[in-house]
Write a protein that holds these residues in place. Structure first.
Motif, PDB file in Angstrom:
ATOM      1  N   LEU A 174      38.034  40.389  39.138  1.00  0.00           N
ATOM      2  CA  LEU A 174      39.208  39.967  38.367  1.00  0.00           C
ATOM      3  C   LEU A 174      39.444  40.891  37.173  1.00  0.00           C
ATOM      4  CD1 LEU A 174      38.764  36.100  38.585  1.00  0.00           C
ATOM      5  CD2 LEU A 174      40.585  37.463  39.633  1.00  0.00           C
ATOM      6  N   ALA A 175      38.360  41.290  36.550  1.00  0.00           N
ATOM      7  CA  ALA A 175      38.484  42.218  35.421  1.00  0.00           C
ATOM      8  C   ALA A 175      38.972  43.580  35.913  1.00  0.00           C
ATOM      9  CB  ALA A 175      37.130  42.369  34.718  1.00  0.00           C
ATOM     10  N   TYR A 177      40.916  44.144  38.529  1.00  0.00           N
ATOM     11  CA  TYR A 177      42.354  44.056  38.818  1.00  0.00           C
ATOM     12  C   TYR A 177      43.156  44.141  37.522  1.00  0.00           C
ATOM     13  CZ  TYR A 177      40.740  41.889  43.242  1.00  0.00           C
ATOM     14  OH  TYR A 177      40.114  41.612  44.418  1.00  0.00           O
ATOM     15  N   GLU A 178      42.630  43.464  36.535  1.00  0.00           N
ATOM     16  CA  GLU A 178      43.296  43.416  35.238  1.00  0.00           C
ATOM     17  C   GLU A 178      43.403  44.823  34.642  1.00  0.00           C
ATOM     18  OE1 GLU A 178      45.284  41.422  32.405  1.00  0.00           O
ATOM     19  OE2 GLU A 178      44.314  40.416  34.111  1.00  0.00           O
ATOM     20  N   PRO A 181      46.171  47.744  37.111  1.00  0.00           N
ATOM     21  CA  PRO A 181      47.310  46.985  37.629  1.00  0.00           C
ATOM     22  C   PRO A 181      47.906  47.554  38.916  1.00  0.00           C
ATOM     23  CG  PRO A 181      47.787  47.898  35.446  1.00  0.00           C
ATOM     24  CD  PRO A 181      46.374  48.213  35.736  1.00  0.00           C
ATOM     25  N   ILE A 194      44.944  37.731  43.505  1.00  0.00           N
ATOM     26  CA  ILE A 194      44.419  37.208  42.240  1.00  0.00           C
ATOM     27  C   ILE A 194      44.455  35.684  42.234  1.00  0.00           C
ATOM     28  CG2 ILE A 194      44.834  37.082  39.750  1.00  0.00           C
ATOM     29  CD1 ILE A 194      45.663  40.016  39.867  1.00  0.00           C
ATOM     30  N   LYS A 198      41.200  33.239  42.043  1.00  0.00           N
ATOM     31  CA  LYS A 198      41.102  32.285  40.945  1.00  0.00           C
ATOM     32  C   LYS A 198      41.019  30.853  41.462  1.00  0.00           C
ATOM     33  CE  LYS A 198      42.971  34.863  37.076  1.00  0.00           C
ATOM     34  NZ  LYS A 198      44.171  35.254  36.321  1.00  0.00           N
TER      35      LYS A 198
END
Length: 523
Positions: A174-175, A177-178, A181, A194, A198
């Motif tokens: 997740l980090a 992907y963040e 972008p 995502i 989540k």
RNA sequence: UGCGGCGUGGAGCAGUGGUAGCUCGCCAGGCUCAUAACCUGGAGGUCGUAGGUUCAAAUCCUGCCGCCGCAACCA
């Protein structure tokens, strides 16, 4: 020392349990345009493709045909490559997962992940059908029974296996992907992944099979073979020398983009980066999930998923042999938006071929060649040392910038639309408004200028089309004595009128004063 | 069921706050260099539906209807 920027891209590898269809071809096509574009723009390109052979399905299919598995795989690989060649897919390397180099790569990799402590032995529990001697998913079962063996009830059973601890990578992913972008494209796919992670989280995955002969043997426990996904993804690094040629591997990794079907986004966006991270490698820069091609049922008008059971699969070779490689390429690239879905129908195919290729591009080419040949004996005197005059409605700088943006974002359909509307249309309109066929009777120099002006958008168009229609674009280009060698043209060359050292001349072969139509009309 | 997408003139699409646009098809006209191709003009849409926000909505929000995709291995 000036080093060319490098570009490493891959397509998904295919199961060779049947010949490629237009859907699989669609993916290779989209990837090919990107590869060709990057080469034009000066990149050192490595374009990897391959077949995914280490599956139970493949070994079963071979058994059905009474062939040794390896022989079957090699034959299918030959057939796949034959289709890709017929479509002018310019791949650099083709990996078969049954090859020794891939086995070696996969073993080295899994060992590394094992050493890093991300693989644990456990047991897999699921519904087992004793008739099939295989585990079934809940979905496959009907009322607790395998549809193939309705006399038997599936039983709960567990067997030892190895798990890859994917769940440990959830936060890291997740980090990631963040922080990146553009990692998953198009954006809709990114949001999907995502949200999914989540909401549902990631579970550890079973990456082994027990008691199979065919496949990559697990190096630290030879009773097991590596389960297909963990093995398949590794072709991407096998092809560039992981575990065999370090310098080569370091040159190309990380990949610039993996082109894949939207259905396998998860494997590429979650499992794959996690695997790489576990092995101490950098994730790829981007995963592009393209859309699907559906078959239009010509009778009912309904869209159908390509499937063998519906009997609606279309063999790319049918289209290529009936028409041409470029016609095939144009249809899918123009009609099926690469990032989303598209459809194929024979009626539509003919419509698009006639209106865009025959009537527009092909006809513009014909009328220009003929006009110059007939009235100027093939040479526009006085054009040497000059560049073509501007014509109304045509802004080469803007057109090239727009097309470039679309190509880089894989919006091929929009790139092509731009070429037609902003480059070719102005040329046809200009011809009509100036009527050079009339001018030649009263004012030859003026007529020559009009033709000179019209030729410029045609020259630009074939340069812009080089990644899309490699053969036709070259035919057009080679029909005139344009100064720059075809192999060296770049998109930038389309953005401003070329200066000619010599007078512009038609080189195309003529038959009774006419050029051979580039795209003979259908029907 | 969960997540996601879509619903714009006959067909296929673009358009994410300010006079509804493109391609194909259809109709009329022009031209005749060209693969009966090209060019110009026209007809045709209350932008799925019901509400809401706003001076103003296809465009934002909510409900509903319809179609489709994905949900760990059919590109």
């Amino acid at each position: 020392m000036s080093e060319r920027p490098r570009w490493f891209q891959t397509t998904a590898i295919d199961y060779p349990n049947s010949r490629p269809h237009i859907g699989t071809a669609f993916e290779k096509l989209g990837a090919d345009v990107q590869a060709r574009y990057r080469r034009m723009e000066g990149y050192d390109v490595f374009f990897l493709m391959g077949n995914d052979e280490n599956t139970v399905k493949v070994s079963k299919r071979a058994a059905e045909l009474g062939k040794p598995v390896q022989e079957y795989c090699d034959e299918m690989a030959r057939q796949f490559r034959e289709v890709w060649d017929a479509l002018d897919i310019s791949y650099t390397e083709f990996v078969q997962t049954s090859e020794p180099r891939h086995h070696a790569c996969a073993q080295a990799f899994i060992q590394k992940v094992h050493d890093a402590g991300y693989i644990r032995k456990s047991s897999y529990e699921g519904w087992y059908c004793e008739g099939c001697e295989a585990f079934k998913t809940e979905k496959e079962l009907v009322a607790g029974k395998c549809p193939l063996h309705e006399n038997l009830t599936a039983v709960r059973r567990s067997e030892p296996c190895y798990f890859f601890e994917l769940s440990k990578f959830q936060d890291w992913l997740l980090a990631f992907y963040e922080a990146n972008p553009d990692f998953i494209r198009p954006e809709s796919r990114r949001n999907e992944i995502i949200t999914l992670i989540k909401n549902e989280g990631l579970q550890d995955v079973n990456i082994t099979r027990r008691g199979e002969d065919w496949g990559v043997r697990v190096p630290f426990d030879p009773e097991f073979t590596v389960y297909v996904w963990f093995d398949a993804l590794l072709t991407y690094i096998t092809g560039i020398g992981y575990g065999a040629d370090d310098a080569e591997f370091r040159k190309w990794w990380p990949a610039d983009v993996h082109f894949i079907g939207k259905d396998i986004t998860r494997f590429h966006c979650a499992l794959w980066p996690a695997m790489l991270h576990a092995a101490g490698l950098t994730p790829p820069k981007q995963v592009f999930g393209h859309g699907f091609v559906y078959k239009k049922n010509e009778e009912t008008g309904a869209l159908e998923r390509l499937s063998k059971t519906l009997g609606n699969v279309v063999d790319p070779m049918d289209i290529v042999t009936k028409f041409s490689c470029d016609a095939f390429r144009y249809y899918f690239l123009r009609e099926c938006p690469f990032p989303s879905d598209g459809e194929f129908g024979w009626a539509r195919f003919a419509e698009v071929f006639n209106s865009d290729l025959a009537n527009n591009l092909g006809n513009l080419y014909s009328r220009l060649v003929t006009l110059v040949s007939k009235n100027f004996a093939g040479t526009l005197a006085g054009t040497a040392g000059r560049s073509a005059p501007a014509i109304e409605g045509y802004d080469p700088v803007a057109a090239v910038a727009t097309v470039r943006g679309h190509v880089e974002a894989c919006r091929y359909h929009q790139a092509l639309e731009t070429i037609w509307r902003q480059v070719l249309d102005p040329a046809n309109k200009f011809a009509d408004s100036r009527a050079p066929w009339k001018l030649v009777k009263t004012d030859m120099p003026a007529a020559g200028e009009v033709l000179f002006g019209m030729l410029e958008p045609l020259r630009a168009a074939c340069i812009l089309l080089k990644p899309f229609l490699p053969r036709s674009a070259q035919t057009i280009y080679a029909s005139f004595n344009f100064a720059k060698p075809w192999d060296e043209v770049t998109y930038q060359d389309a953005a401003s009128p070329a200066k000619f050292a010599d007078d512009l001349k038609v080189l195309a072969a003529l038959d009774a004063g006419k050029v051979k139509p580039l795209f003979p009309r259908i029907g």
